[in-house]
Design a protein around this motif. Structure first.
Motif, PDB file in Angstrom:
ATOM      1  N   LEU A 110     -15.202  -1.824   7.265  1.00 57.77           N
ATOM      2  CA  LEU A 110     -15.140  -3.267   8.632  1.00 57.77           C
ATOM      3  C   LEU A 110     -16.767  -4.524   8.955  1.00 57.77           C
ATOM      4  N   ASN A 111     -16.381  -4.780   6.947  1.00 58.79           N
ATOM      5  CA  ASN A 111     -16.921  -6.144   7.566  1.00 58.79           C
ATOM      6  C   ASN A 111     -16.167  -7.435   7.738  1.00 58.79           C
ATOM      7  N   ALA A 112     -15.776  -7.943   7.996  1.00 57.16           N
ATOM      8  CA  ALA A 112     -14.691  -9.160   8.970  1.00 57.16           C
ATOM      9  C   ALA A 112     -14.805 -10.502   7.513  1.00 57.16           C
ATOM     10  N   GLY A 113     -15.812  -9.903   6.686  1.00 59.90           N
ATOM     11  CA  GLY A 113     -15.440 -11.170   6.330  1.00 59.90           C
ATOM     12  C   GLY A 113     -14.658 -10.733   5.145  1.00 59.90           C
ATOM     13  N   VAL A 114     -14.241  -8.960   4.611  1.00 60.89           N
ATOM     14  CA  VAL A 114     -14.368  -8.906   3.694  1.00 60.89           C
ATOM     15  C   VAL A 114     -11.764  -7.855   4.994  1.00 60.89           C
ATOM     16  N   GLN A 115     -12.072  -8.170   5.893  1.00 62.06           N
ATOM     17  CA  GLN A 115     -10.841  -8.180   6.701  1.00 62.06           C
ATOM     18  C   GLN A 115      -9.906  -8.886   6.501  1.00 62.06           C
ATOM     19  N   ALA A 116     -11.031 -10.901   6.782  1.00 66.41           N
ATOM     20  CA  ALA A 116     -10.491 -11.653   6.604  1.00 66.41           C
ATOM     21  C   ALA A 116     -10.129 -12.456   5.103  1.00 66.41           C
ATOM     22  N   MET A 166      -7.870  -0.761   7.486  1.00 67.13           N
ATOM     23  CA  MET A 166      -7.973  -1.839   7.554  1.00 67.13           C
ATOM     24  C   MET A 166      -6.803  -3.152   6.992  1.00 67.13           C
ATOM     25  N   LEU A 167      -6.442  -2.291   5.354  1.00 62.85           N
ATOM     26  CA  LEU A 167      -5.537  -3.059   5.085  1.00 62.85           C
ATOM     27  C   LEU A 167      -3.640  -3.139   5.511  1.00 62.85           C
ATOM     28  N   ALA A 168      -3.795  -2.031   6.221  1.00 62.11           N
ATOM     29  CA  ALA A 168      -2.234  -1.853   7.239  1.00 62.11           C
ATOM     30  C   ALA A 168      -2.751  -2.941   8.072  1.00 62.11           C
ATOM     31  N   ALA A 169      -3.488  -3.238   8.439  1.00 61.71           N
ATOM     32  CA  ALA A 169      -3.756  -4.320   9.787  1.00 61.71           C
ATOM     33  C   ALA A 169      -3.244  -6.021   9.106  1.00 61.71           C
ATOM     34  N   ALA A 170      -3.574  -5.909   7.896  1.00 61.40           N
ATOM     35  CA  ALA A 170      -3.793  -7.023   7.466  1.00 61.40           C
ATOM     36  C   ALA A 170      -2.207  -7.131   6.874  1.00 61.40           C
ATOM     37  N   LEU A 171      -1.565  -6.055   6.573  1.00 59.31           N
ATOM     38  CA  LEU A 171       0.147  -6.820   6.711  1.00 59.31           C
ATOM     39  C   LEU A 171       0.934  -6.421   7.096  1.00 59.31           C
ATOM     40  N   LYS A 172       0.556  -6.131   8.361  1.00 60.83           N
ATOM     41  CA  LYS A 172       1.318  -5.472   9.726  1.00 60.83           C
ATOM     42  C   LYS A 172       2.105  -6.770  10.021  1.00 60.83           C
ATOM     43  N   PRO A 173       1.783  -7.814  10.400  1.00 65.04           N
ATOM     44  CA  PRO A 173       2.585  -9.087  10.977  1.00 65.04           C
ATOM     45  C   PRO A 173       3.206  -9.306   9.860  1.00 65.04           C
ATOM     46  N   HIS A 174       3.270  -8.914   9.068  1.00 62.69           N
ATOM     47  CA  HIS A 174       4.439  -8.952   8.576  1.00 62.69           C
ATOM     48  C   HIS A 174       5.745  -8.866   7.790  1.00 62.69           C
ATOM     49  N   GLY A 175       5.122  -7.137   8.229  1.00 63.58           N
ATOM     50  CA  GLY A 175       6.301  -6.050   8.059  1.00 63.58           C
ATOM     51  C   GLY A 175       5.961  -5.078   6.722  1.00 63.58           C
ATOM     52  N   GLY A 176       4.896  -5.496   6.147  1.00 64.44           N
ATOM     53  CA  GLY A 176       4.459  -4.937   5.313  1.00 64.44           C
ATOM     54  C   GLY A 176       3.639  -2.894   4.913  1.00 64.44           C
ATOM     55  N   ILE A 177       3.419  -2.264   4.427  1.00 64.81           N
ATOM     56  CA  ILE A 177       2.793  -1.008   4.677  1.00 64.81           C
ATOM     57  C   ILE A 177       2.117  -0.577   3.676  1.00 64.81           C
ATOM     58  N   VAL A 178       1.265   0.506   4.159  1.00 64.70           N
ATOM     59  CA  VAL A 178      -0.015   0.715   2.832  1.00 64.70           C
ATOM     60  C   VAL A 178       0.711   2.082   2.541  1.00 64.70           C
ATOM     61  N   ILE A 179       0.894   2.383   1.752  1.00 69.25           N
ATOM     62  CA  ILE A 179       0.723   4.155   0.893  1.00 69.25           C
ATOM     63  C   ILE A 179      -0.835   4.526   0.510  1.00 69.25           C
ATOM     64  N   TRP A 180      -1.075   5.162   1.032  1.00 67.63           N
ATOM     65  CA  TRP A 180      -2.532   5.522   0.843  1.00 67.63           C
ATOM     66  C   TRP A 180      -2.552   6.647  -0.473  1.00 67.63           C
ATOM     67  N   ARG A 181      -3.161   7.199  -1.383  1.00 67.19           N
ATOM     68  CA  ARG A 181      -2.632   8.181  -2.100  1.00 67.19           C
ATOM     69  C   ARG A 181      -3.594   9.384  -1.833  1.00 67.19           C
ATOM     70  N   ALA A 182      -3.967  10.965  -1.136  1.00 70.39           N
ATOM     71  CA  ALA A 182      -4.373  11.729  -1.022  1.00 70.39           C
ATOM     72  C   ALA A 182      -4.660  12.569  -2.010  1.00 70.39           C
ATOM     73  N   PHE A 183      -5.255  11.906  -3.568  1.00 71.01           N
ATOM     74  CA  PHE A 183      -5.024  12.664  -4.919  1.00 71.01           C
ATOM     75  C   PHE A 183      -6.070  12.980  -4.921  1.00 71.01           C
ATOM     76  N   VAL A 184      -7.755  13.144  -4.042  1.00 65.76           N
ATOM     77  CA  VAL A 184      -9.108  12.812  -4.332  1.00 65.76           C
ATOM     78  C   VAL A 184      -9.328  14.524  -4.654  1.00 65.76           C
ATOM     79  N   TYR A 185     -10.711  14.187  -5.169  1.00 64.58           N
ATOM     80  CA  TYR A 185     -11.340  15.181  -6.205  1.00 64.58           C
ATOM     81  C   TYR A 185     -12.575  15.029  -6.121  1.00 64.58           C
ATOM     82  N   ASN A 186     -14.343  15.531  -6.074  1.00 60.15           N
ATOM     83  CA  ASN A 186     -14.942  15.849  -5.645  1.00 60.15           C
ATOM     84  C   ASN A 186     -15.692  16.433  -6.920  1.00 60.15           C
ATOM     85  N   ASN A 187     -16.459  15.481  -8.044  1.00 60.51           N
ATOM     86  CA  ASN A 187     -17.611  16.966  -8.409  1.00 60.51           C
ATOM     87  C   ASN A 187     -18.159  17.570  -7.992  1.00 60.51           C
TER      88      ASN A 187
END
Ligand code: BDP
Length: 698
Positions: free
Chosen positions: A254-260, A304-325
């Protein structure tokens, strides 16, 4: 025969009648347009036909009897035969192959709406010859069921491959972009031949350096090699890249610099690679950075990544392989984190889910997220590299494993809501859909280490194109193209391939046992292991053997993971009586004395499974021996040696597991079975400091 040619060998047809048939039906090829893709298709068709038919095939504009006329629906000859409405039905990547008459000449038309479909059609035509089909009256329409058909390489920039067992990475980053290895081209051909249209080049445990200009130049060179074969390049993006290569202090989405940073990175990427596919992201999983480091959700990060890629037609594949200790059952954690985010992802995001809830085990029930996130396109992640199925020394054909998952009914929208219908997007009418395989490819001359492991690469592509194909059809196709059309050979080897996965389950983790392998390297059995820094990396966490019984109670009396499934499935898995025995110990802690369907108690049944698994490898050895005179010497010997290793290791798994579980059951191994030659302490004492494929994680 070193295996390099994979299933694209194109050796001349030996059956004289068949050869005559082909020579009558195919005499020339006609491609009236040129493009990179059509040139690749024409070159392949020429090479393939000339090899298979043992004679020169001309490429000519004149139409004669036996011309293969290939092109899109714009082609004048083709449009006079097949209406554009008919071609349009094949979508952006499908194709039609049809026998037709044109001005009194009998021709074969290969057509599609776009060049890439023509390319796929040419490979399909070659496959018909390679598998010895008749071609005099063809009328084939084929449309891929899944849109993104991908390989995920877990390749590091230093050329090691996480969980890779076939040598080093095929990407020679040092020599790129100047030096284009022929392997890159042959890799692209092989992928296109089975319809794979996307590749992620680098490990999900990613290094941000791949996003720097020096590497983007190299990535662009590979993209240029793959483009004529309809393959897009994707990269694994490290979530903390803004810190590592962007001089920022945070990667907060959500940081503007990171988005930029990401927007500028996307612009830069597309300036190098105009058709760049997008990012694959492993975040907040096994130590990888992610949005949760900043108290943001997976959706915040992905969008956030999807927004950066969207104008170019790119996609984000976000993995759901998560587990915490934490104390909760690891089985449940991906669902717990992701299910509440359903509907919160942008429209150019897919969530990529492993086939099962734990981690690519020899057998897992389908992942409960399938069917539980109707508003989100879920992409399937299978593992081709045999991290948990004997590395590249065991012959294990994975199509039956893939099919078992794809065919499983989630009941999400009532009966008939198979996992496959979620993956292809048809159940909820999603625009995006995808299926990926974690690559098993390396620098070994035969690409995959075990000659038969090529079949798993092949199967992934074929099933992503059409999951209604049976494992048997896929094995048949692959064997005919890779070895021979000889019936004796097929009769002996196909059953061995088809049974190989169940055999592996039996000697490693029968009846629903899972995660019994050695710590970190995952090589061999270590059901006793309990020293990992995280509880859920220990085999004892998963099998929970004690004096009373064995298995993980995931019913409401236990972790209640079954509540994540639709009630029909939960009812089935949750009741020991209705739970299929092959999944039993995934869901129940079962007394050693429990009576099984066979009439044996659980302990005896477990022993019989382990022994039958190991004995079946001896059967596989006999099957292979029986084709000695039909197979080339080189590959015969390789497979023979590998089956020898597999046999020894199957016995190792069997003995180690049976002796270990016996310390809990306190019962004798059934009298009919041979005693293990060594004691449990021997198996516990084995160590493997140099087992291959160890990655950055456990
Ligand atoms: C596990 C592997 C590990 C991977 C991880 C993943 O052991 O090397 O990084 O999966 O999928 O199975 O991210």
């Amino acid at each position: 025969e070193d295996g390099y040619r994979l299933w694209l060998r194109y050796d001349s047809i030996t059956d004289a009648a068949l050869l005559k048939h082909y020579r009558q039906n195919i005499t020339a090829i006609h491609f009236d347009a040129t493009s990179q893709v059509l040139n690749a298709a024409a070159a392949e068709l020429l090479q393939g036909l000339q090899g298979l038919m043992g004679q020169e095939i001309v490429q000519t504009n004149a139409i004669q009897d036996g011309s293969v006329v290939a092109g899109t629906a714009q082609n004048k000859i083709i449009s006079s035969i097949i209406s554009t409405e008919e071609t349009d039905k094949t979508g952006k990547e499908g194709f039609i192959i049809k026998t037709a008459m044109y001005k009194g000449r009998k021709i074969i038309v290969v057509t599609a709406t776009r060049d890439v479909g023509v390319l796929y059609g040419c490979f399909a035509l070659l496959r018909l010859l390679q598998t010895n089909q008749q071609i005099n009256t063809l009328n084939i329409t084929s449309v891929p069921k899944v849109k993104l058909r991908m390989l995920n390489h877990w390749d590091n920039l230093n050329r090691t491959v996480e969980r890779g067992y076939a040598g080093m990475s095929i990407w020679n980053w040092h020599k790129l972009p100047g030096y284009i290895d022929q392997r890159y081209i042959d890799y692209a051909r092989a992928n296109a031949s089975v319809g794979i249209n996307g590749v992620v080049l680098n490990n999900v445990n990613a290094n941000a350096v791949i996003l720097s200009p020096a590497y983007l130049e190299k990535v662009a060179a590979l993209a240029a090699v793959f483009r004529p074969y309809g393959i897009k390049v994707y990269l694994s993006a490290r979530f903390s890249a803004p810190i590592e290569i962007g001089n920022l202090e945070t990667a907060d989405p959500l940081n503007a610099g990171v988005q930029a940073f990401w927007q500028q990175k996307a612009d830069e990427l597309y300036s190098y690679i105009p058709d760049f596919g997008g990012f694959l992201v492993k975040a907040n999983s096994e130590g990888q950075p992610g949005p949760q480091n900043y108290n943001r959700s997976h959706a915040d990060g992905a969008n956030m990544l999807a927004a950066a890629l969207k104008p170019h037609g790119g996609i984000v594949i976000w993995r759901a392989f998560v587990y915490n200790n934490n104390d909760d059952d690891r089985f449940k954690q991906a669902y717990n984190e992701f299910q509440p985010l359903d509907g919160k992802f942008s429209d150019n995001v897919l969530v990529q889910v492993k086939n099962g809830p734990v981690d690519f085990q020899p057998r897992e029930p389908f992942h409960p997220l399938f069917g539980a996130m109707p508003a989100t396109p879920l992409m399937m992640e299978f593992q081709l590299t045999q991290e948990y199925l004997g590395f590249s020394t065991h012959l294990v054909f994975l199509a039956p494993l893939f099919k078992e998952c794809l065919d499983a009914d989630t009941y999400a929208k009532g009966k008939g809501s198979q996992v496959a219908k979620i993956v292809d997007g048809s159940l909820e009418q999603h625009v995006l859909s995808g299926m990926a395989g974690v690559s098993n490819i390396g620098s070994d001359i035969n690409w995959t280490g075990h000659p038969f492991a090529q079949a798993n690469w092949y199967a992934l592509g074929r099933l992503a194109w059409d999951y209604t194909l049976s494992a048997s059809e896929i094995a048949d196709e692959w064997l005919r193209q890779t070895f021979t059309n000889d019936n004796m050979f097929l009769k002996a080897v196909k059953p061995m391939m088809l049974d190989s996965r169940e055999i592996c389950v039996n000697y490693m983790t029968p009846l629903g046992l899972h995660h019994l392998m050695g710590y970190s390297h995952h090589y061999g059995p270590a059901p006793w292991y309990n020293k990992a820094e995280r509880a859920d990396w220990n085999p004892v966490y998963f099998h929970k053997a004690d004096k009373n019984g064995v298995g993980f109670d995931r019913t409401p009396k236990g972790s209640n993971a079954i509540a994540q499934y639709n009630t029909v499935i939960a009812g089935k898995f949750g009741n020991l009586k209705s739970c299929d025995e092959q999944f039993m110990l995934w869901f129940h802690h079962v007394p050693w004395t429990h009576m099984m369907q066979s009439g044996n108690n659980l302990w005896e049944a477990l022993c019989y499974r382990y022994y039958s698994g190991a004995d079946s490898v001896a059967w596989m050895q006999r099957q292979w021996e029986s084709v000695k005179n039909i197979v080339d010497e080189e590959r015969f010997k390789q497979v023979k040696m590998l089956l020898g290793i597999q046999k020894e290791e199957a016995i190792w798994w069997r003995n180690a597991c049976v002796l270990y579980f016996q310390t809990f059951s306190g019962m004798q191994i059934p009298a009919a079975l041979e005693r293990p030659g060594k004691i449990l302490d021997y198996y516990k004492s084995l160590s493997f400091p140099y087992a291959p494929g160890i990655g950055g994680n456990q």
